[in-house]
Write a protein that holds these residues in place. Structure first.
Motif, PDB file in Angstrom:
ATOM      1  N   UNK A 113      29.368  47.365  44.587  1.00  0.00           N
ATOM      2  CA  UNK A 113      29.368  48.745  45.033  1.00  0.00           C
ATOM      3  C   UNK A 113      29.686  48.937  46.497  1.00  0.00           C
ATOM      4  N   UNK A 114      29.586  47.886  47.303  1.00  0.00           N
ATOM      5  CA  UNK A 114      29.780  48.054  48.746  1.00  0.00           C
ATOM      6  C   UNK A 114      31.207  48.467  49.100  1.00  0.00           C
ATOM      7  N   UNK A 115      32.175  48.087  48.295  1.00  0.00           N
ATOM      8  CA  UNK A 115      33.571  48.436  48.606  1.00  0.00           C
ATOM      9  C   UNK A 115      33.779  49.947  48.589  1.00  0.00           C
ATOM     10  N   UNK A 116      33.050  50.638  47.723  1.00  0.00           N
ATOM     11  CA  UNK A 116      33.174  52.090  47.653  1.00  0.00           C
ATOM     12  C   UNK A 116      32.568  52.736  48.894  1.00  0.00           C
ATOM     13  N   UNK A 141      41.020  43.121  34.776  1.00  0.00           N
ATOM     14  CA  UNK A 141      40.430  44.051  33.811  1.00  0.00           C
ATOM     15  C   UNK A 141      38.950  44.312  34.067  1.00  0.00           C
ATOM     16  N   UNK A 142      38.370  43.664  35.057  1.00  0.00           N
ATOM     17  CA  UNK A 142      36.973  43.881  35.395  1.00  0.00           C
ATOM     18  C   UNK A 142      36.831  45.208  36.131  1.00  0.00           C
ATOM     19  N   UNK A 143      35.767  45.944  35.841  1.00  0.00           N
ATOM     20  CA  UNK A 143      35.572  47.268  36.439  1.00  0.00           C
ATOM     21  C   UNK A 143      35.394  47.214  37.954  1.00  0.00           C
ATOM     22  N   UNK A 144      34.976  46.075  38.497  1.00  0.00           N
ATOM     23  CA  UNK A 144      34.763  45.952  39.941  1.00  0.00           C
ATOM     24  C   UNK A 144      35.894  45.180  40.634  1.00  0.00           C
ATOM     25  N   UNK A 145      37.036  45.045  39.973  1.00  0.00           N
ATOM     26  CA  UNK A 145      38.146  44.277  40.546  1.00  0.00           C
ATOM     27  C   UNK A 145      38.594  44.843  41.895  1.00  0.00           C
ATOM     28  N   UNK A 146      38.562  46.158  42.031  1.00  0.00           N
ATOM     29  CA  UNK A 146      38.908  46.784  43.313  1.00  0.00           C
ATOM     30  C   UNK A 146      38.056  46.200  44.436  1.00  0.00           C
ATOM     31  N   UNK A 147      36.767  46.048  44.169  1.00  0.00           N
ATOM     32  CA  UNK A 147      35.865  45.495  45.176  1.00  0.00           C
ATOM     33  C   UNK A 147      36.184  44.039  45.471  1.00  0.00           C
ATOM     34  N   UNK A 154      39.548  37.718  54.570  1.00  0.00           N
ATOM     35  CA  UNK A 154      40.632  36.771  54.824  1.00  0.00           C
ATOM     36  C   UNK A 154      40.497  35.495  54.026  1.00  0.00           C
ATOM     37  N   UNK A 155      39.950  35.602  52.802  1.00  0.00           N
ATOM     38  CA  UNK A 155      39.788  34.429  51.936  1.00  0.00           C
ATOM     39  C   UNK A 155      40.569  34.635  50.647  1.00  0.00           C
ATOM     40  N   UNK A 156      40.695  33.571  49.879  1.00  0.00           N
ATOM     41  CA  UNK A 156      41.443  33.625  48.631  1.00  0.00           C
ATOM     42  C   UNK A 156      40.633  34.316  47.535  1.00  0.00           C
ATOM     43  N   UNK A 157      41.316  35.164  46.770  1.00  0.00           N
ATOM     44  CA  UNK A 157      40.758  35.750  45.554  1.00  0.00           C
ATOM     45  C   UNK A 157      41.240  34.887  44.404  1.00  0.00           C
TER      46      UNK A 157
END
Length: 200
Positions: free
Chosen positions: A30-33, A89-95, A104-107
């Motif tokens: 939730x922090x990304x929002x 497809x995960x609901x929190x992928x945006x975060x 600055x790290x790899x996803x």
């Protein structure tokens, strides 16, 4: 350290007192929002932010990265940190993408990782990069098909053994979900009092 990131849900009761509704210490999100909303609001209503003395949250990714790097296994001076996502497809992928980019790290997804001799590596186009800390955004049961759900394609086989061997830190720690359990939560004040009474 078992909890690098905690999400605390607060409510205001009928008397105006702030109360903790629940803790989220397994895979809090939730922090990304909050970060994104603050950026937009600061641009559109800067005078409101100034007059209301809204506390900044822009340093969160840097502080998170610092906490993750500090959690690296002993003897690792320059740890490599990755964010482990279940995928688009995960609901929190945006975060997941926002935090990885801001830190600055790899996803990475589970298929990007390889475990060998109780060590974890990230496959790159040219070589393999050692991984020392995984900020996981996957629930325990999907993290390692060798230890939990054998049908999981989200994690990577061998992660838990690498963590057991002391070569990998998984943040937040596996098993933290027990603290999210609502029944256990009713005993938390007693647990805290017990441990405080045991202090020298």
């Amino acid at each position: 350290v078992r909890i690098q990131v905690a999400g605390i849900d607060l409510i205001r009761d009928e008397h105006g007192e702030m109360r903790v509704l629940e803790d989220n210490v397994r895979v809090p999100s939730g922090v990304s929002y909050v970060i994104s909303n603050r950026r937009v609001m600061a641009q559109t209503l800067p005078e409101l932010f100034h007059s209301m003395r809204v506390q900044p949250v822009g340093e969160y990714p840097n502080k998170l990265l610092q906490a993750l790097r500090n959690a690296a296994p002993p003897g690792v001076d320059d740890p490599n940190v990755v964010v482990l996502t279940p995928g688009v497809y995960n609901s929190a992928y945006f975060e997941h993408t926002l935090l990885a980019r801001e830190m600055g790290v790899e996803l990475v997804e589970g298929r990007d990782l390889i475990c060998r001799n109780n060590r974890v590596f990230l496959r790159t186009t040219s070589s393999e990069m050692p991984v020392h800390v995984i900020y996981r955004r996957i629930d325990d049961e999907f993290l390692d098909p060798m230890q939990f759900r054998a049908d999981s394609l989200l994690g990577s086989p061998g992660l838990i053994n690498a963590a057991r061997a002391g070569n990998l830190t998984i943040a937040n720690a596996v098993g933290n979900g027990i603290a999210d359990d609502k029944l256990v939560y009713t005993y938390v004040p007693d647990i805290i009092r017990y441990y405080l009474s045991e202090e020298p």
